[in-house]
Structure formats: structure tokens, C-alpha cells
Design an enzyme around this catalytic site. Structure first.
Site, PDB file in Angstrom:
ATOM      1  N   GLU A  44      44.134   5.711   2.399  1.00 18.58           N
ATOM      2  CA  GLU A  44      44.609   6.527   1.286  1.00 18.58           C
ATOM      3  C   GLU A  44      43.562   6.662   0.190  1.00 18.58           C
ATOM      4  O   GLU A  44      43.869   7.088  -0.916  1.00 18.58           O
ATOM      5  CB  GLU A  44      45.902   5.923   0.722  1.00 18.58           C
ATOM      6  CG  GLU A  44      45.723   4.583   0.006  1.00 18.58           C
ATOM      7  CD  GLU A  44      45.853   3.395   0.937  1.00 18.58           C
ATOM      8  OE1 GLU A  44      46.148   2.301   0.456  1.00 18.58           O
ATOM      9  OE2 GLU A  44      45.641   3.563   2.166  1.00 18.58           O
ATOM     10  N   ASP A  89      42.698   6.244  -5.108  1.00 21.14           N
ATOM     11  CA  ASP A  89      43.630   6.119  -3.993  1.00 21.14           C
ATOM     12  C   ASP A  89      45.061   6.148  -4.516  1.00 21.14           C
ATOM     13  O   ASP A  89      45.310   6.073  -5.721  1.00 21.14           O
ATOM     14  CB  ASP A  89      43.337   4.878  -3.145  1.00 21.14           C
ATOM     15  CG  ASP A  89      43.826   3.585  -3.794  1.00 21.14           C
ATOM     16  OD1 ASP A  89      44.259   3.614  -4.966  1.00 21.14           O
ATOM     17  OD2 ASP A  89      43.773   2.550  -3.118  1.00 21.14           O
ATOM     18  N   ILE A  90      45.980   6.288  -3.586  1.00 21.93           N
ATOM     19  CA  ILE A  90      47.390   6.434  -3.940  1.00 21.93           C
ATOM     20  C   ILE A  90      47.983   5.062  -4.236  1.00 21.93           C
ATOM     21  O   ILE A  90      47.831   4.120  -3.442  1.00 21.93           O
ATOM     22  CB  ILE A  90      48.163   7.103  -2.789  1.00 21.93           C
ATOM     23  CG1 ILE A  90      47.544   8.469  -2.473  1.00 21.93           C
ATOM     24  CG2 ILE A  90      49.642   7.248  -3.136  1.00 21.93           C
ATOM     25  CD1 ILE A  90      48.117   9.114  -1.227  1.00 21.93           C
TER      26      ILE A  90
END
Length: 519
Positions: free
Chosen positions: A435, A392-393
Site C-alpha cells: 500500500e 501509504d494508506i
């Protein structure tokens, strides 16, 4: 020109007839679906009635065990008998019989028929319902007794016996840290049937048992408790409950025979498959509905059928409703066909929409679940490696808070496109949620998956995102093991990603239990 018009009319007529017939088939199919649901409810209702009644007896047996059996006198007596010779056993057997006779008579008032003690080697010690029958080894005939004495665990369920069949509740006995045998409290099927019949005034109940099973278990001098059923020569009636004429609501025993004799034999030719059965039969100028569900013994082996008989009312109403439905559909079938064409034409589009993420245009969680479950099965069959990357970011909340959700969506869309362009065709990329993204790598070890994840991490780190600049991702890697389930894979790869986050972000970590690599 007339010939052309006539030809067109003929074609239209054929189309109309075809559509009409097809519409009738649809209605007929719907009727059978309703019928199947109706009988499914009937099966569930019968199973519920049976289980509810048995649960009441289970509670009573538990109460009796705790109050009358699980005490120092009974347990110490059983221990002495277990270690004693035949003279000691005979004396203790008589003492326990006298001790329990009043309680046993009380049990019979509550329809508990069988009360039985056994030694750890499954030898019958005392049958309160047949005190002169003892000393026989029950290991092969009574799985419940064998199970309780081997595993020292309580067990309950239907079981054939050497004297009676019934639902048995068998308890392990232990005294001063020694296993000394087991005690059984059982209720006969005739009792269960009697209770159900009294509580359901519009139904009758009965039971048939496999002839082969009964003859292999019951003492020869007790086989007279059974008679060949009028349903099939391969199944037997228990005479005890078929003789309960005063407790029947619809038919007595002679009527029961006539009722079953009226059934078309072809409807009963697959009784040995032990599947749920429903039969409509006409008897004595009345219509009856017969529902049959298989009875399984404690070993989960089918041994007979539990049967309910009721007036056939609701099914006839369903049939009449079906005729009405056909009449209605005969009027509106053209509309139905147009709708069917529309649904068919757009079905593929709807499926694609349901399996893809609206924003990123990659697979969604639903599609991923199907892909991962399929690849898990394939990996188990082929013994090929399978790895998963979850990433994920980092600090994505700051992107949304600083630049707005619109820019956040642009970042997600571009990230998905970058990853999609840099993985193999046979790999599966999906948006897992928010995300978070997840990537299935087929025929890939954890080391190769780590290298791939690291390559993608660097690629993302070096990419400029509109208005945001550079972003980073944290990734977890996990290699599937043959013993894993879907939940195991998700839990472990998520744990690896969490380790990457916790150890500084912008990293790739392999699941700890395997090996951890972080950059």
C-alpha cells in the site's frame, strides 16, 4: 502472367537470400559473443591464478612479520637507528643483518627474495638482499614505502623497485607510540611465474614491463637484469624468469622469442592502452594461444603485462562448432526470421508491461528506480531542487481483513488514479510496494512538496471509497541533497513517512534533519 510469376519468384528469391545472409550474420555474432565470453573466462582464470599465488605469499609475509619483525628487539633497534648518527646506524645495520641472516636465508628457501627496512622519511636503511645499498631516498621511486610511512597503514601490490620488481607487502613499524619506519617483504615475479608454471603443466608464463617505467626506477647497474622483449621495443623482459628453462612446459627462452616474433605486429600496436589481449599464433607447426592481462602497480597505474601461453585447442573446437551452427541455421533460418519479427513486434508491449504495476496501471518499483536515479543525476548537473513524497494508506490491513483483498485492490486502484490525476505531467508516480506509493517532484523544494503532499492528503481524506468509505494516508517528504545517493533518498523519505505514522497518522512530515512539519 509468366512475367508476373517470374517477378514474384525474383522477389521471393531476393527475400530468401537477404534472410539467409542475415541469419549468417546472427550466427557470426553469436560466435563472437562466445569467443568474447571464452576470453573473458581466460582473463579471469589468469587473474585468479595470479591472485591465488600472491595470497599465499601474503599469508607467509604476514607470518614472518609477526614472528620475526614485530618484536621489542627489532623495533627498539630501528628506533635507535632512526635517531642515531651514521656510526650508530652502521652498527645497528650490521647487528640487524646478522640477526636476520638465518631467517632471511629461510625466507629465500620459500622464494621470498626481498627484505627491506626504511625510515619514516623513506630512506632505505637495510636491504637484506643488497646490504651495501642503503641511504637512498625512496619517496619518488617507491610509492608503497611513501604510502605506509605517510598513512601508517599496511599496503601490498606489484611495484617496480630500484633493484628488483615484485609483489610487495609493506608494514608500518611503531615502537613506544612513535612511528619509526616500515618493513617490506617481497616476492619476485620470477618466483610467481615459477610457481604457476609448476602448477599448470600445459602452460607457460612470462611478464613484460614498460621500458620507460623500468628505466625511471631501477639503479643503472641493475638494468642488466632486463632485456628488450621480442613483443615490443617499448617493453622489457625480466631476465631472471625468462632464463628458467628447466621450469618451462612449452617453450624455452629462444622459443619464446620465436613465438613472439611470429605474432602479427598489427595485433600488438595498441599495447600502450593496457587492455586485455588474446592472440592466436602459429609457431613451429603448432598453434598457441597467448593471453595478456595488464599488471597494475600499487598506485593502480598499468606498468606491464602478465602473459600465459597454452596450446590452442579449445578455440579451434569453438571455430568448428561455429561452422556446424552455420549449417544448422541454413536450414531453419526462415523460422528464426519469423521469430525475430514476432519479438520485434511485441517488444514495446513487453517493455511497458515490465515497467508498470499490473493492478494500479502506474509505474512499478523497477521503473521508479530508473526514474529516481536519472533525476538524481539531472538534479546534480542542473543544481535544480528535487523532492520525493512517500505515502501509504493508514490501517490498510484492517481494510483487507474487514472487506477482503478484492476491495483492498479497488481502494489501491482508485487511490492511484486520484493521485495520478492531481499531479503534474512531469512528476513521476509509482507503486513502491503493497500500500506504499512514491512520488518524484522535479524542480520542487521541500516546502512546495509539503504543500503538495498536504493537498493530496486532504483530497484523499475527503474522497469516498467504495464499500470502505473514507481512508487516510500518511506522507513523508524529503528534498534531495547533492551528496545523496539513491539509498539516502529512500531511507530519508521513508523515515519521514514513519514519523508521520508514529505521530498519529493522516499527517505529512518533512525529514527531521531538515525540518519537520506535521498537521
Amino acid at each position: 502472367m509468366k512475367n508476373v510469376i517470374r517477378k514474384r519468384k525474383y522477389i521471393v528469391c531476393l527475400i530468401v537470400v537477404f534472410l539467409y545472409i542475415l541469419s549468417l550474420e546472427i550466427i557470426n555474432s553469436k560466435f563472437h559473443e562466445k569467443k568474447d565470453q571464452y576470453y573473458s573466462d581466460k582473463y579471469n582464470e589468469l587473474e585468479f591464478q595470479l591472485s591465488s599465488t600472491l595470497n599465499n605469499y601474503a599469508d607467509f609475509s604476514s607470518y614472518f612479520y609477526e614472528k620475526f619483525i614485530n618484536n621489542d628487539y627489532v623495533l627498539s633497534s630501528m628506533q635507535k637507528a632512526y635517531h642515531g648518527d651514521e656510526v650508530i646506524r652502521d652498527n645497528i645495520r650490521k647487528e640487524l643483518y646478522e640477526y636476520f641472516i638465518d631467517d632471511y636465508n629461510l625466507m629465500k628457501n620459500y622464494d621470498i627474495r626481498q627484505f627491506h627496512f626504511h625510515f619514516p622519511d623513506t630512506t632505505s636503511f637495510l636491504r637484506m638482499h643488497a646490504p651495501n645499498k642503503y641511504g637512498d631516498i625512496l619517496k619518488d621511486a617507491r610509492y608503497s614505502v611513501y604510502y605506509v610511512n605517510k598513512y601508517k597503514k599496511y599496503i601490498s601490490g606489484f611495484e617496480e623497485g630500484k633493484i628488483f620488481n615484485g609483489f610487495r607487502y609493506v608494514y608500518p613499524l611503531r615502537y613506544k607510540d612513535e612511528d619509526i619506519g616500515s618493513a617490506e617483504v617481497s616476492v619476485s615475479m620470477s618466483t610467481v611465474i615459477s610457481m604457476l608454471t609448476k602448477g599448470n603443466k600445459n602452460k607457460d608464463y612470462t611478464l613484460i614491463l614498460s621500458k620507460k617505467v623500468v628505466e625511471s626506477k631501477v639503479f643503472k647497474d641493475y638494468l642488466s637484469n632486463y632485456s628488450v622483449s621480442s613483443i615490443s621495443d617499448d617493453f622489457l623482459f625480466d631476465n631472471n624468469f625468462n632464463n628458467l628453462k628447466e621450469e618451462r612446459n612449452l617453450v624455452d627462452r629462444s622459443g619464446l622469442k620465436g613465438l613472439f616474433d611470429s605474432i602479427e605486429r598489427k595485433k600488438l600496436k595498441h599495447l600502450d592502452q593496457y587492455k586485455n589481449l588474446n592472440i592466436i599464433v602459429e609457431y613451429d607447426n603448432k598453434s598457441y594461444e597467448i593471453i595478456m592481462i595488464p599488471i597494475y602497480n600499487i598506485e593502480k597505474i598499468p606498468v606491464g603485462y602478465f602473459i600465459s601461453i597454452s596450446p590452442n585447442i579449445r578455440y579451434n573446437l569453438m571455430y568448428q562448432q561455429n561452422l556446424l551452427d552455420i549449417s544448422i541455421v541454413s536450414i531453419i533460418f526462415l523460422f528464426i526470421m519469423a521469430l525475430a519479427y514476432y519479438i520485434s513486434k511485441n517488444r514495446e508491449l513487453l517493455i511497458n508491461l515490465s515497467l508498470s504495476d499490473r493492478l494500479t496501471k502506474i509505474d512499478n518499483r523497477r521503473k521508479f528506480d530508473k526514474d529516481l536515479n536519472r533525476e538524481i543525476l539531472r538534479s546534480k548537473r542542473s543544481n535544480e531542487s528535487l523532492s520525493v513524497i512517500m505515502f501509504d494508506i493508514d490501517n490498510f490491513k484492517n481494510v483487507n481483513d474487514t472487506y477482503g483483498h478484492h476491495i483492498g485492490d479497488v481502494v489501491l486502484e482508485k487511490l492511484a488514479r486520484i493521485i495520478k490525476e492531481n499531479v503534474r505531467f512531469e512528476d513521476f508516480l509509482a507503486r513502491f510496494g503493497g500500500e506504499e506509493f512514491i512520488l518524484i517532484l522535479t524542480s520542487t523544494s521541500k516546502i512546495d512538496a509539503f504543500n503538495k503532499a498536504e493537498k493530496l492528503r486532504k483530497l484523499v481524506e475527503e474522497t469516498n471509497f467504495q464499500s470502505v468509505g473514507n481512508i487516510t494516508i500518511s506522507s513523508g517528504v524529503y528534498q534531495f541533497k547533492s551528496s545523496d545517493t539513491y539509498d539516502d533518498v529512500i531511507k530519508n523519505v521513508d523515515a519521514a513517512m514513519y514519523d508521520a505514522k508514529k505521530s498519529g497518522k493522516n499527517k505529512v512530515c518533512i525529514f527531521k534533519d531538515e525540518e519537520e512539519v506535521s498537521i
